[in-house]
Motif scaffolding. Structure first.
Motif, short mmCIF file in Angstrom:
data_model
loop_
_atom_site.label_atom_id
_atom_site.label_comp_id
_atom_site.label_asym_id
_atom_site.label_seq_id
_atom_site.Cartn_x
_atom_site.Cartn_y
_atom_site.Cartn_z
N PRO A 295 -9.39 -15.52 108.25
CA PRO A 295 -7.96 -15.83 108.16
C PRO A 295 -7.71 -17.02 107.22
O PRO A 295 -8.48 -17.97 107.19
CB PRO A 295 -7.58 -16.21 109.59
CG PRO A 295 -8.66 -15.66 110.46
CD PRO A 295 -9.90 -15.63 109.62
N GLY B 3 -2.62 -20.58 108.60
CA GLY B 3 -1.32 -20.08 109.03
C GLY B 3 -1.29 -18.61 109.40
O GLY B 3 -0.30 -18.14 109.96
N GLU B 4 -2.33 -17.86 109.07
CA GLU B 4 -2.34 -16.44 109.42
C GLU B 4 -2.69 -16.26 110.90
O GLU B 4 -3.55 -16.94 111.43
CB GLU B 4 -3.35 -15.67 108.56
CG GLU B 4 -2.90 -15.51 107.13
CD GLU B 4 -3.85 -14.71 106.28
OE1 GLU B 4 -3.38 -14.07 105.33
OE2 GLU B 4 -5.07 -14.73 106.55
N VAL B 5 -1.99 -15.32 111.53
CA VAL B 5 -2.15 -15.07 112.96
C VAL B 5 -2.71 -13.66 113.15
O VAL B 5 -2.17 -12.69 112.61
CB VAL B 5 -0.79 -15.21 113.69
CG1 VAL B 5 -0.93 -14.87 115.17
CG2 VAL B 5 -0.22 -16.61 113.49
N ASP B 6 -3.78 -13.56 113.94
CA ASP B 6 -4.39 -12.27 114.24
C ASP B 6 -3.37 -11.38 114.93
O ASP B 6 -2.68 -11.79 115.86
CB ASP B 6 -5.62 -12.45 115.13
CG ASP B 6 -6.35 -11.15 115.37
OD1 ASP B 6 -6.62 -10.42 114.39
OD2 ASP B 6 -6.67 -10.85 116.54
N VAL C 219 -0.62 -10.32 113.69
CA VAL C 219 0.67 -10.45 113.02
C VAL C 219 0.50 -10.21 111.52
O VAL C 219 1.12 -9.34 110.94
CB VAL C 219 1.31 -11.83 113.27
CG1 VAL C 219 2.60 -12.00 112.46
CG2 VAL C 219 1.58 -12.02 114.75
N HIS C 220 -0.38 -11.00 110.91
CA HIS C 220 -0.63 -10.86 109.48
C HIS C 220 -1.70 -9.81 109.20
O HIS C 220 -1.58 -9.01 108.28
CB HIS C 220 -1.03 -12.21 108.87
CG HIS C 220 0.03 -13.23 109.04
ND1 HIS C 220 0.03 -14.16 110.07
CD2 HIS C 220 1.16 -13.46 108.35
CE1 HIS C 220 1.10 -14.91 109.98
NE2 HIS C 220 1.81 -14.50 108.94
N TYR C 221 -2.75 -9.84 109.97
CA TYR C 221 -3.87 -8.88 109.91
C TYR C 221 -4.49 -8.79 111.29
O TYR C 221 -4.29 -9.68 112.12
CB TYR C 221 -4.98 -9.36 108.94
CG TYR C 221 -4.60 -9.30 107.48
CD1 TYR C 221 -4.79 -8.14 106.74
CD2 TYR C 221 -4.06 -10.41 106.84
CE1 TYR C 221 -4.45 -8.09 105.40
CE2 TYR C 221 -3.71 -10.36 105.50
CZ TYR C 221 -3.92 -9.18 104.79
OH TYR C 221 -3.57 -9.14 103.46
N HIS C 222 -5.26 -7.74 111.49
CA HIS C 222 -6.19 -7.69 112.62
C HIS C 222 -7.54 -8.10 112.02
O HIS C 222 -8.09 -7.38 111.19
CB HIS C 222 -6.29 -6.28 113.21
CG HIS C 222 -5.00 -5.77 113.77
ND1 HIS C 222 -4.46 -6.25 114.95
CD2 HIS C 222 -4.13 -4.83 113.32
CE1 HIS C 222 -3.33 -5.62 115.20
NE2 HIS C 222 -3.10 -4.76 114.23
#
Length: 193
Positions: free
Chosen positions: A43, A46-49, A51-54
């Motif tokens: 990640p 700021g990226e959230v598992d 939400v932005h990607y798995h």
């Protein structure tokens, strides 16, 4: 019974702003469902598992690909794997909701083979210098990664003619609104050689 909706596929070169345009659509057009890709890369800040990607490990990704759980998948920039989970896309299309995939060129080509009725939109930078400025300016890649991404971007820019529509990302709001407007129009006739 609700009519099945048409998938829209958004692709373009690295750092063109696909994620930024998709985020604008997510915020301002809640009627549009955005697929969340699976990736093996780490990640970014700021990226959230979920939400932005798995975010998954290589072994989990490989099992998903082998089972046919991914609509498309690819190794991007010779490093990380990215893919689109198939089941959520099918469910949303069957429910009649507009659906958007934000993916790379390799993935778009795979989706064209399996869902040729989709609308394929190429997101283009206003120019090469601006693309380089955006990639360097986001500061999320080291020098080696930037060089690899720029080499890939040169190849990806040449693929614009494979797409049904090109949207220039000279302004995020304008580009996102143009993208959403295309989602409500009939699919252009396929390009013939």
């Amino acid at each position: 019974m609700t009519a099945r909706s048409r998938l829209t596929v958004l692709a373009g070169p690295t750092a063109v702003g696909k994620g930024t345009v998709a985020a604008y659509v997510r915020e301002h057009h809640p009627e549009v469902w955005l697929s969340v890709s699976v990736t093996t890369r780490r990640p970014r800040p700021g990226e959230v598992d979920g939400v932005h990607y798995h975010f998954v490990d290589d072994a989990t990704f490989d099992v998903m690909a082998a089972r046919g759980d991914l609509l498309e998948w690819a190794v991007v920039h010779g490093r990380a794997k990215y893919g689109t989970p198939r089941a959520p896309v099918e469910e949303i299309l069957d429910a009649g909701r507009p659906a958007l995939l934000e993916i790379d060129l390799q993935g778009a080509r795979q989706v064209r083979r399996t869902m040729p009725e989709a609308l394929f939109v190429f997101l283009s930078p206003p120019g090469w210098d601006e693309l380089v400025r955006r990639l360097v300016g986001r500061g999320t890649e080291d020098e080696e990664e930037r060089a690899a991404r720029l080499e890939t971007a040169r190849v990806e820019l040449a693929a614009a003619e494979e797409f049904d529509v090109t949207v220039v990302n000279d302004d995020v709001r304008r580009a996102a609104e143009e993208l959403v407007s295309w989602m409500g129009t009939p699919v252009p006739a396929p390009k013939r050689d």
